[in-house]
Design a protein around this motif. Sequence first.
Motif, PDB file in Angstrom:
ATOM      1  N   ILE A 236       0.861  -1.183   0.000  1.00 19.20           N
ATOM      2  CA  ILE A 236       0.000   0.000   0.000  1.00 19.20           C
ATOM      3  C   ILE A 236       0.899   1.236   0.000  1.00 19.20           C
ATOM      4  O   ILE A 236       1.789   1.369   0.850  1.00 19.20           O
ATOM      5  CB  ILE A 236      -0.910   0.042   1.235  1.00 19.20           C
ATOM      6  N   GLY A 237       0.664   2.124  -0.943  1.00 16.83           N
ATOM      7  CA  GLY A 237       1.372   3.392  -0.974  1.00 16.83           C
ATOM      8  C   GLY A 237       0.396   4.525  -0.729  1.00 16.83           C
ATOM      9  O   GLY A 237      -0.702   4.537  -1.300  1.00 16.83           O
ATOM     10  N   VAL A 238       0.773   5.443   0.127  1.00 16.75           N
ATOM     11  CA  VAL A 238      -0.103   6.561   0.476  1.00 16.75           C
ATOM     12  C   VAL A 238       0.629   7.862   0.201  1.00 16.75           C
ATOM     13  O   VAL A 238       1.656   8.147   0.826  1.00 16.75           O
ATOM     14  CB  VAL A 238      -0.537   6.504   1.954  1.00 16.75           C
ATOM     15  N   GLY A 239       0.128   8.640  -0.731  1.00 17.34           N
ATOM     16  CA  GLY A 239       0.659   9.972  -0.982  1.00 17.34           C
ATOM     17  C   GLY A 239      -0.203  10.983  -0.255  1.00 17.34           C
ATOM     18  O   GLY A 239      -1.431  10.968  -0.388  1.00 17.34           O
ATOM     19  N   VAL A 240       0.401  11.854   0.521  1.00 15.98           N
ATOM     20  CA  VAL A 240      -0.359  12.806   1.334  1.00 15.98           C
ATOM     21  C   VAL A 240       0.150  14.220   1.081  1.00 15.98           C
ATOM     22  O   VAL A 240       1.352  14.446   0.881  1.00 15.98           O
ATOM     23  CB  VAL A 240      -0.268  12.434   2.836  1.00 15.98           C
ATOM     24  N   ALA A 241      -0.760  15.176   1.105  1.00 17.91           N
ATOM     25  CA  ALA A 241      -0.426  16.568   0.813  1.00 17.91           C
ATOM     26  C   ALA A 241       0.187  17.255   2.029  1.00 17.91           C
ATOM     27  O   ALA A 241      -0.342  18.242   2.548  1.00 17.91           O
ATOM     28  CB  ALA A 241      -1.684  17.309   0.364  1.00 17.91           C
TER      29      ALA A 241
END
Length: 299
Positions: free
Chosen positions: A67-72
Motif C-alpha cells: 500500500i502506498g499513500v501519498g499525502v499533501a
Amino acid sequence: MIAIGLDVGGTKIAGGLVDLASGEILQKKVIPTLPKRGGRLVLRDGLNLARELKAHAEVLNLSVAGIGVGVAELVDPAGNVTSSHTIHWSDLPVRAEFGALAPAMIEADVRAAALAEAVLGTGRSYKIFAYVTVGTGISYSLVKDGVPYAGSHGNALVLASGPITSVCPRCNLQFQSVLEDLASGPALLARYNVGRPRPAGQAEDVLAAVEDGDARALQVVGSAGEALGCHVGFLVNVLDPEAIIVGGGLGMAGGLYWESFIGSVRRHIWSDVSQNLPILKAGLGPDAGLIGAALASAG
C-alpha cells in the motif's frame, strides 16, 4: 504485481488498485477528505478505503503487494508525516496502521506523482526534470534518473507555502506575498469572490467566467498565472532542469491560466540556454498521484 495507491489531498482521497508494470488502474474510488474533521477521521476513511480495495483484489484473485499513500504534507525519508498544514497526521502512526493491512509506504503526494511521471508518464524522456503540481496547493519535486529528490528532511517540495518579502526601492514599502494565496485553486475562488453578492462556488466557476469575458475573472486568473510563472522561472534558474512537467487539476486546466503561466515562466528565466526548455502537461493527468503512491510502495 498489484498495489494499492491512495492519493490523500485537501479535497479528496483517490484510491485504486494499480498494476505496477503498466500503471493501469484496475479499480478506483474517490471519497471526500473533509480534513477539518481532524486527522484521525481522515485516517479512518483512508484505512477503510484501503480495506475495500484489498477485498476487491481478493475477489479478483489478486494478491496486493503493498500500500502506498501519498499525502499533501511534508513526509521525511522514513515515511513519517512531519507537517499538519491540511491533513493532521503528524502525530499519528500512519505507516503502522496501513502496514497492518499490507507492507506500506507513506510519501509526499507531489513526489508520488513525480515518480509516476518519471516511470510511466511525460517524464520518461528526461534525465532531469521538475514536476510542479497546482491545485488546492502548489508544490514541486526535482526528479533525477527517475528518482524524486526528497532533501535531507523530506522538505524539498515547498514552492508556494512560504512568504516572499520585497521592498519597493522608490517608497520603501515592504510587500509580503504567499504564492498559494494568489495562484492556487482556493485562492482563485477567494480573490474572485471579494465583494461579490453572488459568490462563485469553486475555482472551476472562475475559469468558466474567464471564457465568458468576465473582467474580474480575467484579472484574477491572469495574475495568478503570472505569479506562478515567476516562481517556476526562479525554479528553472536554480535547478536547471531539462523540462518542467505540470500536473494537478488547475495546472492542467489550460486557457488563460496556462497561457499567462507559460509567458511568465519564459520572462523570468535568466539564461538564454534555458529559455526554450519544454513546459509540458503531466501525461498521467489527475491519476499521477494515485499511480505514483502505488509505485512508491514497491520501493
